[in-house]
Write an enzyme that holds these catalytic residues in place. Structure first.
Site, mmCIF file in Angstrom:
data_model
loop_
_atom_site.group_PDB
_atom_site.id
_atom_site.type_symbol
_atom_site.label_atom_id
_atom_site.label_comp_id
_atom_site.label_asym_id
_atom_site.label_seq_id
_atom_site.Cartn_x
_atom_site.Cartn_y
_atom_site.Cartn_z
ATOM 1 N N PRO A 1 32.832 82.404 13.199
ATOM 2 C CA PRO A 1 31.590 82.369 13.981
ATOM 3 C C PRO A 1 31.262 80.929 14.390
ATOM 4 C CG PRO A 1 31.327 83.789 12.091
ATOM 5 C CD PRO A 1 32.668 83.110 11.936
ATOM 6 N N CYS A 2 30.956 80.758 15.653
ATOM 7 C CA CYS A 2 30.799 79.398 16.188
ATOM 8 C C CYS A 2 29.350 78.986 16.436
ATOM 9 C CB CYS A 2 31.582 79.270 17.489
ATOM 10 S SG CYS A 2 31.011 80.400 18.777
ATOM 11 N N GLN A 3 28.390 79.853 16.179
ATOM 12 C CA GLN A 3 27.001 79.551 16.505
ATOM 13 C C GLN A 3 26.499 78.268 15.840
ATOM 14 O OE1 GLN A 3 28.197 82.412 15.342
ATOM 15 N NE2 GLN A 3 27.276 84.181 16.322
#
Length: 125
Positions: free
Chosen positions: A77-79
């Site tokens: 996940p890159c958030q």
């Protein structure tokens, strides 16, 4: 001639976009790990032959795949690192999940790995 089929394990599978691309390239998906139930249902409906593992990546033991998987792929996940997100980095639990990708690679010992993420990962804390 004995042709070895390339086998992969995909982490953070989502709805399977990366795995589908790899499949179109002739790579066999041995397992795909995803925590979100609705994404797993989509994966199972679209590719019933795939081994979909619905679990938190931190709870998966990859030792059973050691030296039999050629490719580990995925994108954490890159958030937490994205320029479009809040940029909390390691202050966001999702920001620590890329280390689980590294653990998987360490346990499986694949010939190659493919890690996709955002530019902010390299420049953040």
């Amino acid at each position: 001639m004995n042709m070895h089929k390339i086998k992969s394990v995909e982490l953070f599978g989502g709805a399977g976009g990366l795995a589908l691309g790899l499949e179109k390239s002739g790579i066999e998906c041995a397992a795909i790990i995803e925590i979100e139930h609705s994404a797993c249902e989509t994966l199972k409906a679209n590719r019933p032959q795939w081994n979909v593992i619905e679990n938190d990546i931190r709870c998966v033991n990859f030792k059973e795949y050691e030296n039999i998987i050629d490719l580990v792929s995925g994108g954490a996940p890159c958030q937490a690192f994205s320029y479009a997100g809040k940029k909390l980095g390691f202050g966001d639990t999702r920001g620590t999940l890329f280390s689980e990708f590294a653990r998987c690679v360490s346990e499986i010992k694949p010939k190659i790995f493919l890690f996709e993420n955002v530019r902010g990962l390299l420049s953040h804390d």
